[in-house]
Design a protein around this motif. Sequence first.
Motif, short mmCIF file in Angstrom:
data_model
loop_
_atom_site.label_atom_id
_atom_site.label_comp_id
_atom_site.label_asym_id
_atom_site.label_seq_id
_atom_site.Cartn_x
_atom_site.Cartn_y
_atom_site.Cartn_z
N PRO A 225 61.34 4.72 12.49
CA PRO A 225 60.96 5.92 11.75
C PRO A 225 59.70 6.58 12.32
N PHE A 226 59.50 7.86 11.98
CA PHE A 226 58.19 8.49 12.17
C PHE A 226 57.27 7.94 11.07
N VAL A 227 56.08 7.51 11.47
CA VAL A 227 55.16 6.86 10.52
C VAL A 227 54.00 7.81 10.23
N SER A 228 54.18 8.64 9.23
CA SER A 228 53.17 9.63 8.89
C SER A 228 52.08 9.01 8.02
N PHE A 229 50.84 9.29 8.34
CA PHE A 229 49.73 8.74 7.55
C PHE A 229 49.27 9.70 6.45
N VAL A 230 50.07 10.74 6.23
CA VAL A 230 49.85 11.58 5.05
C VAL A 230 51.05 11.45 4.08
N ARG A 231 51.86 10.45 4.31
CA ARG A 231 53.01 10.20 3.44
C ARG A 231 52.55 9.46 2.18
N GLU A 232 53.10 9.85 1.05
CA GLU A 232 52.66 9.24 -0.22
C GLU A 232 53.30 7.88 -0.48
N ALA A 233 52.58 7.06 -1.24
CA ALA A 233 53.12 5.76 -1.68
C ALA A 233 54.44 5.99 -2.41
N GLY A 234 55.32 5.04 -2.28
CA GLY A 234 56.61 5.13 -3.00
C GLY A 234 57.65 5.98 -2.30
N THR A 235 57.30 6.55 -1.15
CA THR A 235 58.27 7.40 -0.44
C THR A 235 58.55 6.83 0.95
N GLY A 236 59.62 7.33 1.55
CA GLY A 236 59.93 6.97 2.93
C GLY A 236 60.90 5.80 3.02
N PRO A 237 61.25 5.46 4.25
CA PRO A 237 62.26 4.41 4.44
C PRO A 237 61.77 3.04 3.98
N ILE A 238 62.72 2.22 3.56
CA ILE A 238 62.43 0.85 3.11
C ILE A 238 62.18 -0.04 4.34
N LEU A 239 61.13 -0.83 4.28
CA LEU A 239 60.84 -1.79 5.36
C LEU A 239 61.79 -2.99 5.23
N VAL A 240 62.31 -3.38 6.38
CA VAL A 240 63.31 -4.46 6.43
C VAL A 240 62.90 -5.43 7.54
N PRO A 241 63.08 -6.74 7.36
CA PRO A 241 62.76 -7.68 8.44
C PRO A 241 63.45 -7.27 9.74
N GLY A 242 62.69 -7.27 10.83
CA GLY A 242 63.23 -6.87 12.13
C GLY A 242 62.84 -5.46 12.53
N MET A 243 62.30 -4.68 11.57
CA MET A 243 61.81 -3.34 11.94
C MET A 243 60.53 -3.50 12.74
N CYS A 244 60.43 -2.74 13.82
CA CYS A 244 59.27 -2.82 14.71
C CYS A 244 58.68 -1.41 14.81
N PHE A 245 57.39 -1.27 14.47
CA PHE A 245 56.78 0.07 14.51
C PHE A 245 55.28 -0.02 14.71
N THR A 246 54.67 1.13 14.94
CA THR A 246 53.23 1.17 15.16
C THR A 246 52.52 1.72 13.92
N ILE A 247 51.26 1.29 13.77
CA ILE A 247 50.34 1.88 12.78
C ILE A 247 49.21 2.47 13.61
N GLU A 248 49.05 3.79 13.60
CA GLU A 248 48.11 4.44 14.52
C GLU A 248 47.56 5.75 13.95
N PRO A 249 46.77 5.66 12.89
CA PRO A 249 46.22 6.88 12.30
C PRO A 249 45.19 7.55 13.22
N MET A 250 45.20 8.87 13.21
CA MET A 250 44.16 9.65 13.89
C MET A 250 43.27 10.20 12.80
N VAL A 251 41.99 9.86 12.86
CA VAL A 251 41.08 10.10 11.74
C VAL A 251 39.91 10.97 12.20
N ASN A 252 39.73 12.08 11.49
CA ASN A 252 38.69 13.05 11.89
C ASN A 252 37.46 12.95 11.01
N MET A 253 36.29 13.15 11.63
CA MET A 253 35.05 13.15 10.85
C MET A 253 35.00 14.38 9.94
#
Length: 295
Positions: A225-253
Amino acid sequence: MSFDGLPSPGRNDKCWCGSGQKYKKCHQKNDLRMEVLAGQGFEVLPRDLLKTAEDIEGIKRSAEVNVGVLDYVGEHIAAGVTTEEIDQWVNEYCQAHDAIPADLDYEGYPKSVCTSINEVVCHGIPSPDEVLKEGDIVNVDMSTIKDGYFSDSSRMYCIGEVDPEWKRLVDVTKQSVEAGLAAVKPWIPLGDVTAAVNKVCTDAGFSVVAEFGGHGIGLEFHEDPFVSFVREAGTGPILVPGMCFTIEPMVNMGDAAIDMNDPNGWTVRTADGLPTAQWEVQIVVTEDGYELLSW
Ligand code: MF3
Ligand code: CO
């Protein structure tokens, strides 16, 4: 037909994952749980995104190189080094380890790694004219292909003495990734993870870039999936064992707005010119949490 349109083996037939085990002893239970969740209206991604044990072994071998590159960079990066030199280190390290930098020629990208300094949000292109100086904060984003398997992670490097508020930005961004990791477990929506990341950043007074995010990875560079860091809790695809993805937020001052008008077609900057930070890790979801593959 199953929820994802893919065929399911009979319960006494061999599992689709190549384990050699009977389906009923292997993926059938998880597959049925996915089927039920899909029926309840949750977003459930197709099973062909799930990594088999063999895939994960391959991704780990790739990730070993990726981590090795970033360790090497950490040992050698300093004021006076050019970003071109970092690109050379990447090429030499990959060559010595039978790997290929995934960035090179990716959609026409001209170099082997991304080096994003200060107000550069992502996709900074290494150059012999770009010399690191005391006080810079630099993201080095490395991606590796080994035996056809992809890995991807990035780290921030502080060059010498850095402004305390800039250092706080770097540290909070890392803590946000750790908060995301702590939230990862199967059968929850991805938004629960990304909201945990976002909260750490915004609670600290920083803003999160909306246009870019993480991604599935393993057999290709960028998978669902696309992993948006502005996505709200409770939304988006269900995580399932075997899913492989990155966590990579871009954070501005400052403001979350970005400027994508660099004539090179790649380099992204903060619209307000204030600094920005990113850390990236790659994980696989397991039966009871996650395993870190690249960092
Ligand atoms: N490594 C980046 C990511 O985290 C992608 C860089 S693509 C490039 O997804 F072409 F800019 F190198
Ligand atoms: Co990535």
